[in-house]
Every structure is written in C-alpha cells, then in structure tokens.
Scaffold this active site. Sequence first.
Site, PDB file in Angstrom:
ATOM      1  CG  ASN A  46      -2.047  -0.974   1.156  1.00 52.50           C
ATOM      2  OD1 ASN A  46      -2.332  -1.526   0.105  1.00 52.50           O
ATOM      3  ND2 ASN A  46      -2.703  -1.214   2.273  1.00 52.50           N
ATOM      4  NE  ARG A 375      -8.027  -2.335 -10.004  1.00 52.98           N
ATOM      5  CZ  ARG A 375      -7.079  -1.463 -10.348  1.00 52.98           C
ATOM      6  NH1 ARG A 375      -6.131  -1.845 -11.179  1.00 52.98           N
ATOM      7  NH2 ARG A 375      -7.086  -0.234  -9.868  1.00 52.98           N
ATOM      8  NE  ARG A 405      -3.347   5.543 -10.251  1.00 54.29           N
ATOM      9  CZ  ARG A 405      -4.044   6.399  -9.495  1.00 54.29           C
ATOM     10  NH1 ARG A 405      -4.444   6.031  -8.297  1.00 54.29           N
ATOM     11  NH2 ARG A 405      -4.344   7.588  -9.949  1.00 54.29           N
ATOM     12  CG  HIS A 435     -14.638   2.031 -11.098  1.00 49.09           C
ATOM     13  ND1 HIS A 435     -15.352   2.037  -9.909  1.00 49.09           N
ATOM     14  CD2 HIS A 435     -13.479   1.383 -10.837  1.00 49.09           C
ATOM     15  CE1 HIS A 435     -14.640   1.449  -8.970  1.00 49.09           C
ATOM     16  NE2 HIS A 435     -13.507   1.030  -9.499  1.00 49.09           N
ATOM     17  CE1 TYR A 468      -8.975  -7.434  -3.132  1.00 46.33           C
ATOM     18  CE2 TYR A 468     -10.221  -5.956  -4.535  1.00 46.33           C
ATOM     19  CZ  TYR A 468      -9.014  -6.374  -4.014  1.00 46.33           C
ATOM     20  OH  TYR A 468      -7.860  -5.728  -4.366  1.00 46.33           O
ATOM     21  NE  ARG A 564     -11.491  -1.706   1.607  1.00 52.27           N
ATOM     22  CZ  ARG A 564     -10.596  -1.182   0.770  1.00 52.27           C
ATOM     23  NH1 ARG A 564      -9.352  -0.974   1.153  1.00 52.27           N
ATOM     24  NH2 ARG A 564     -10.939  -0.852  -0.457  1.00 52.27           N
ATOM     25  CG  HIS A 592     -13.909  -3.930  -3.262  1.00 54.21           C
ATOM     26  ND1 HIS A 592     -14.629  -4.101  -4.426  1.00 54.21           N
ATOM     27  CD2 HIS A 592     -12.920  -3.055  -3.559  1.00 54.21           C
ATOM     28  CE1 HIS A 592     -14.093  -3.373  -5.394  1.00 54.21           C
ATOM     29  NE2 HIS A 592     -13.057  -2.730  -4.897  1.00 54.21           N
TER      30      HIS A 592
END
Length: 687
Positions: A46, A375, A405, A435, A468, A564, A592
Amino acid sequence: MAKGNIQLTNREISWLYFNERVLQEAADVSVPLIERIRFLAIFSSNLDEFYRVRVPTLSRLANINAKAKELLGYNPKKILKEIKEIVVNQEYRFDDLYENVIIKELEAERIFIINEKQLNVKRGEFIRNYFREKLLSTLVPVMLDDTKPFPELKDRGIYFFVRLSKKDKRQKVQYSLIEIPLESLERFIVLPETNNLKFVILLDDIIRYCLDDIYFIFDYPEVEAYSIQLTRDAELTLDTNVSEKFIDTLAKSLQKRKKGKPMRLLYDNNIPLSMLSYLVAKLDLTSDGLIPGSRYHNFKDFINFPNVGRPELEYPKEVPLRVKDLDLSKSIFSQMAKRDYLINLPYQSFDYIIHFMREAAIDPKVTEISITLYRLAANSRVINALINAAKNGKKVNCLVELKARFDEQNNIYWMNRLEEEGVNVSHGLHDYKVHSKICLVTRIEKGKPVYYASLATGNFNEKTSRIYCDHSLFTTHQGIANELRRLFRSLDKKIFLDDYKYLIVSPLETRKKVYGFIDQEVKNAHEGKPAYMVLKMNSLADEEMIGKLYEASNAGVKIQLIIRGMCCLVPGVPGMSKNIEVISIIDKYLEHARLWIFGNGGKELMFMSSADFMTRNLDQRVEVGFPVLDPEIRQELRDIIDIQLRDNTKAREINAANTNRYRRTEDVVKHRAQKEIYTYLKNKLQK
C-alpha cells in the site's frame, strides 16, 4: 483541516491512518502468525503505491502559487512534511514489529529466518551451490564511475548498493550496483530441515553471502552491500486528443512510468552516511524523499511467505458456500427467470458468475452479451467464456478499461486477445474511466428478446473474488435491463445519458440523485419522521458530499458509515457531525462492497453501486448504482449490514484524533462481522 465552514481530514493523511489499521492487524496477536506477516506485506505494498501516486501529485501541488494553495484549502508542503513524519514513525514500528516480535514468534514455532551470517558449513554449502546454479548467471553488477551517468534505477526494483574497499581506509573505494532479480526467482528459499527445525533464507541474503563470487576479479578484500529501493512517480500523462493512437500512447506512457521522477528512496538504516550522501547527490532527492528502513525492501513479497509450520499459523481455508436455491447443475437463466439472486463474495462461490457467462456462451437462444471489464485475473475464465461465446456466433461487446491503474498492461493484452477472437472490443472513454461492473445477456424467448443482467460492486475477477467482500446481483427485472441496454448503447457511442429511473449512473446523475435522497432524509427529520442513512463504501473524500452529510446530521438525521479506507469526514463534532458514527473494518478479507440504505420515512431504499463517494467516482467515471428490489435479498443485505454494525472485534472508530481505536460496544458478546456473516449464510442453507 477546514475548508470554509466544513471541517475535513486531509485525504492523504486519512489514507495513512487507514494503512495504520492494516499495521494493527499485523500486530494483533489473535491473528495467525503467517497472516500477520502477510498484513505487513499489504502495508508495505500500500505504501509503495502511495508514494507512486499520491506523493507525486502533492509534490506538483507544492510548486503552485499562494493563491492556488488558498483554493486548495491546505498547504501541500506542510502535508508532505506531515506525511514523512507519519511514514517514518510507521516504518520504525513496522521494523520493530517484524524484527523484535514476528521473528521471535516464528522462532518459537521452530521456524527461523536466517541471514548470511547465520549459516553453518553445511547450509553454507547448500547456499553456495544454489547461488552458482540459479543466481550467478542472472546477476550483472554495474561498476559506478563518476565520469559516466548514474544508472537508471527501476521503479520499486531492489538493488544492492555495494562498497568495495581496502583495509587501508585512505585508499579509494569502488561503488557498484546489483539488481536483485525478484521477477524471475522466488524471494524465499526453504533450506533442508535439521532436527525438526525449519530454516528460510531470503534471496537477498544468498547474494550477500556470495558477494565474493561476484567481485572475485577485483582486489578488494572488504565488500559490503546495503539494500535500496527507489519509488518513482507512476502517474500517466496521456495525449487523449489523438484517439486512433490512444493504445500506442498508453503503451509509451507505461514505459515512461518506469522512469518517472524519483519520489522516495527507502534505504537500509545501517548504510554509512558517506554512501547515502553519494546516492542522494546522484538521484537528486530531497530530504522529504529519504525513508530509513530495514535491510529488506519490497516487503510486499512477504505476501507469499511459505508456511513451513503448523496449519494453524494461517487462517483456515473456508469452503465457499452455495447460494440458497441456486443450483449450478441447472440452467442459471431458468432459475433467474423466477427470481433475483445475490452472490456474497467471498463467502459464496464466484463459480456462479462463471456459470452465468458459460451458459450465455453456449445457449443457442442467447444472441448477444455486453460487459464492462476493469480488472481481470491473470488466467481469466471470464475472458475464456467471452471468447467461446464469440466462437459460438454470439455478438459479444466488451468494454475493457485500459486506464485501470497498474493493470493497464494486462488489460491491453486481454483487449488484443479478445479482438483476435472476434469480440467487439472498446477501450473506454478518453476522459472518463469506466469503473462499472455490469453484464447484460440478450436471449430470444418466444420470438422476443429477454434480458438477463449481472450487476456488481466488484470486478469480474475470480482471483480477487476470493479475498474481496463484494455483492453481485442476478436479475431479470426488465426495467433495470432496459436501462442497461440504453447505457451500453451510449457507451458504444461515447456519450452520456441521464434520466434513468432505476439505475444511478455517474458522471451525470449519481451526485444529483444521492443529494436527493439526503434531502429527503433531512425533510423527514424536520417532519418528525424516522430519518437515517447507512452508507458502506471504500472511501469518502468528496467535500460537497461530506457537506451534505454534515447538513443532514445537523437536521437530526442519524448516519452510520462503514468506510474501509480514507474518510475525510470528521464524525462526532457538536454542531457539525454529532449524529454521524464511522467505523472501519479491517479483517481477513478486504471490505470492498458499496451499499447505500436510506430510511425514506419507514420505506427503506437500498442501492448497491460500483462508486465510492470520491469526486472521481461521482463526476469523472462511469459508475453504476442499482436498486435492490427483491424483498428476500433486501433482508439478507440488511442482516449483513447489521452484523457489520455490531462488530466490536475488528471494527475501528474513525474520529477527529485519528486514534484508530478498536470499537468496543456495551455488548459483552464478541462480534466479528466476517466470521458471523459466513455463519449467517451457512445457517440459511439449513432452513
């Protein structure tokens, strides 16, 4: 920080305190030992991304004039200084936790991480043979010469900065660099077991042990190596005006990312000052970019630390549950035709989504599949299903977001693969990331098209689906399906439409519609009706949205937030946010899901979404929120949210002081949401 009359926590500082919660998990003795090592790896990964993306942006902002700073509402230079203070403190605690706690607890389990100085003769021979067979040919040291340019260090690559010297310290030293080949070799090597003792050594220390094999041609009796890692600016600069060259431009930008401006040098804090000064001068770094660390960098690799001990040193592998009354041995479409279904990941199996795709690929009645992909897993079964659908003559429309990204290169690969197999591929919109997580299947029944939809809070990614927490909805609600058709058509034409009745779509409508729901709660509060909201998401950073929540709080609306990650809202402040409570749950799985509940005067409204309450999600991305209409699913989601709101084991309070205090309720019973949700869903199968 305050902007106008709105009190906010700076988003970068808030993010660092989120990462602090990850570090807390690594320190929690109730977490299995190998999992604690993995939380250290997540913390490190992270932080790498933070220095690749957020810090470069702040560095650019630090160069703007005073008036621009006033408009920002904060001083970027001051924030950069605060970031360094927090990060250095966290790194010290990280190193102390690893070296003085984790290592000792591993040793108590008869597991030893040893370095090059702890090898006996037998293990030394094993290491020397391993080095000569596997490693030596991959290592090419670069001898540094002040008359030549300093080598270009890779972003996040691990290097040994080496000093070769004579015993007579007055003689000139020679410097060298060695890149550690982490991409091609395992970072951890398990040594032969001795007397029921397990030994693990890092690749780094194997190289340290064998430095004499690398520099044998030089007459320097003293060779010392210190680990360094450079983090570069990873933001992309794209020329989006040349649409036909977009993919080439993106590919070139990805190459530039590897050579971005140096932002952080993480170095072994035992490195001599003279060597550090040499690096600082060569890399043109400022003091803000210098972060002392341990002898090991790229700690993210510890996510794969081998468990050579007891199974109890890891979380037990829970078998994904079935979804009640949804049978994988029967047609998904025939079951969807009767009712909606909800898949709660990772508690329930991602196989239901794959089954949905596969059935669409082979069903003779299916004529068209449309999907957005953000993704994807490395070996994507979703992609395989779409390719098979195209081979079976279906029209397959796939929007692959190339600007996801750090997944850009992977998505370029999948886009090319899909095009080769006859799939109609779009690479998104130039100025807006797509997205959303939506899929629509068209099926001809009795001569008419019928639509089957899958809408989710998380990606169509079987790898992340195992770690997730997300929700995925199967529905044949024709109002939702028809609006998805409209949305896919608009994306194909690269235009935005509004006036959706069921869907909540960014960038045109999400902000407006959510404001409307909040205003209704304020109105209900003024009229003495029940007024409340429960909002769950990853991040809350948009200032205007926070202002609306403050307004609702002041009107008497009770607001419960489950956030979160970063949360710029400051809860519990009299006269501003006294009716707002915020918790953050960090546990085995990554929370998530995005779920919004509005009291609506006793007739609750419930929506799931792909969007967080960040400016980019509200105004600069294509996001899709969708209503939960099925009564049974609404109750199930409400039960899950209530379980999370009761969490007094892994929930932390978000407050003005950023203390990350574990939330302790008056309930004497310990509640751990993720564990209880699994039990709740399992028990539903028994009814």
